[in-house]
Design a protein around this motif. Structure first.
Motif, short mmCIF file in Angstrom:
data_model
loop_
_atom_site.label_atom_id
_atom_site.label_comp_id
_atom_site.label_asym_id
_atom_site.label_seq_id
_atom_site.Cartn_x
_atom_site.Cartn_y
_atom_site.Cartn_z
N LEU A 13 36.32 16.71 50.01
CA LEU A 13 35.64 17.78 49.29
C LEU A 13 36.29 19.14 49.57
O LEU A 13 36.53 19.93 48.67
N CYS A 14 36.57 19.40 50.85
CA CYS A 14 37.16 20.68 51.23
C CYS A 14 38.55 20.86 50.62
O CYS A 14 38.95 21.97 50.30
N GLU A 15 39.26 19.76 50.48
CA GLU A 15 40.61 19.81 49.92
C GLU A 15 40.57 20.06 48.40
O GLU A 15 41.34 20.87 47.87
N HIS A 16 39.70 19.35 47.71
CA HIS A 16 39.72 19.38 46.24
C HIS A 16 38.66 20.28 45.62
O HIS A 16 38.85 20.77 44.50
N PHE A 17 37.54 20.49 46.32
CA PHE A 17 36.46 21.34 45.78
C PHE A 17 35.93 22.27 46.86
O PHE A 17 34.73 22.22 47.20
N PRO A 18 36.78 23.13 47.43
CA PRO A 18 36.33 24.01 48.51
C PRO A 18 35.21 24.96 48.09
O PRO A 18 34.40 25.36 48.93
N ASP A 19 35.15 25.28 46.81
CA ASP A 19 34.15 26.22 46.34
C ASP A 19 32.75 25.62 46.26
O ASP A 19 31.76 26.35 46.23
N ARG A 20 32.66 24.29 46.22
CA ARG A 20 31.34 23.68 46.09
C ARG A 20 31.06 22.61 47.13
O ARG A 20 30.07 21.87 47.02
N ALA A 21 31.89 22.51 48.15
CA ALA A 21 31.72 21.46 49.15
C ALA A 21 30.34 21.50 49.81
O ALA A 21 29.65 20.48 49.91
N ARG A 22 29.93 22.68 50.23
CA ARG A 22 28.62 22.79 50.89
C ARG A 22 27.49 22.45 49.93
O ARG A 22 26.50 21.81 50.31
N HIS A 23 27.63 22.85 48.67
CA HIS A 23 26.58 22.57 47.68
C HIS A 23 26.46 21.06 47.44
O HIS A 23 25.34 20.52 47.38
N VAL A 24 27.60 20.38 47.32
CA VAL A 24 27.58 18.92 47.10
C VAL A 24 26.88 18.22 48.26
O VAL A 24 26.00 17.37 48.06
#
Length: 378
Positions: free
Chosen positions: A299-310
């Motif tokens: 998640l941090c690699e591909h979607f750093p902007d929403r990792a915490r939300h996911v």
């Protein structure tokens, strides 16, 4: 490897999730085409090991990760289970590990049982069950054996790339076809259509069905989530070919990942139904054991902007945890968000006319003859 100076804001999502710095991850050039980012030791190892740059550029000369094949002599292949969450009580997995490299694969932690990392080892160190067909024939010919639907692909994909060369799955199907033994297959590979010469006649007798996993219709997202699995369009084509050949086929929207692919539920079902799928199912993302960190790194690699939300949404479906193994709810989750996913899926499936699961026949089963019986004249 990345340096702290060049990482900049990339560090923030890792630190926010308590994952440490991305310097502990394998260099992107070496893991190109792979799903996991690290090769950390499994939970049973006495020492934790991971690759890290020592400051002398010692990792720069290492070659790209290649798939290594291990032949595993199969003495027995049928695995029994008593889970109330799945519709079968026995399964066979022709391979241990899976080259598809899906970052979310719930089977990854099983690689720890053989001393390998559930991360990159799971998709690069693949065990092929040599002699699986012969072992299966012995088991289903044993006195007192009662035939019930046998699942192929309950843990790892029976049609992953290595199947093209090793043909273990095809050998298993040949045994089952000769014995008129019912089989259900789960795969995300179009390679399953190679075996239509076996599956179509079995399906005509009510002995075979196939479930195709379609996680997304977005080709770019599929490459990131499932780097070595066939593209979504090829899976839809496989559904079409199976249905045209008379093989009952279902579509699995699995896993549904909050804020990643959950918006595609209705679209996937619509496209699959148009291709001939007659049944449908879904599974909410599961993150057992080591998979929690493996998926979080992804998640941090591909979607750093929403990792915490996911991850926050996932916790909302697991009573505040990233995973809850409780029967009855581990596949679908709990809480308002999980309820909403379930209702959306059910309404779409009902509107599109998806039916109930096809029941396979067990009354046609004819046990293979054992060697001693084959030599008998009477």
């Amino acid at each position: 490897m990345r340096s702290l100076e060049s990482a900049g804001s990339v560090l923030q999502p890792y630190r926010a999730l308590g994952l440490g710095a991305p310097e502990s991850l394998i260099d992107p050039a070496r893991r190109r085409g792979r799903g996991a980012l690290s090769r950390k030791s499994g939970r049973f190892e006495p020492h934790a090991r991971e690759e890290a740059d020592d400051g002398w550029g010692s990792l720069e000369d290492l070659s790209a990760l290649e798939t290594r094949v291990h032949l595993e002599k199969a003495r027995s292949v049928v695995t029994k289970n008593d889970s109330p969450d799945i519709a079968f009580d026995r399964s066979v997995n022709p391979y241990r590990g899976c080259e598809h490299g899906c970052a979310y694969c719930y089977a990854r932690p099983s690689h720890a049982f053989v001393g390998y990392s559930p991360g990159l080892d799971f998709e690069t160190e693949i065990f092929v069950k040599d002699g699986a067909a012969q072992a299966l024939e012995r088991e289903i010919s044993a006195p007192g054996y009662v035939a019930k639907t046998l699942a192929l692909g309950s843990n790892t994909d029976p049609y992953q790339p290595l199947e093209k060369r090793h043909r273990v799955t095809r050998g298993l199907l040949e045994v089952l076809a000769r014995a008129n033994h019912p089989v259900g297959i789960v795969t995300k590979s179009a390679l399953v259509t190679r075996d239509l010469d076996i599956l179509a006649p079995m399906a005509k007798k009510g002995l075979a069905k196939v479930a195709i996993s379609v996680t997304t219709l977005d080709g770019d997202l599929a490459r990131r989530m499932e780097p070595r699995a066939p593209q979504p369009r090829l899976r839809l084509e496989a559904i079409e070919k199976l249905a045209a050949a008379g093989v009952p086929v279902s579509v699995l929207v699995a896993p549904i990942i909050p804020a990643i692919n959950d918006a595609e539920i209705e679209t996937i079902l619509t496209r699959a139904r148009a291709c001939g799928a007659s049944e449908a199912g879904y599974v909410l993302l599961r993150l057992p054991l080591e998979l929690r960190e493996i998926f979080s790194e992804w998640l941090c690699e591909h979607f750093p902007d929403r990792a915490r939300h996911v991850l926050s949404l996932i916790r909302q479906t697991r009573e505040g945890k990233l995973y809850d193994p409780s029967f009855e709810t581990r596949m679908t989750g709990e809480g308002p968000y999980a309820w909403m996913i379930g209702r959306r899926f059910e309404r779409a499936a009902e509107k599109l006319g998806f039916g109930q699961g096809a029941r396979l026949r067990c009354d046609l089963f004819s046990p293979p003859r054992r060697a001693a019986e084959q030599l008998a004249l009477f």
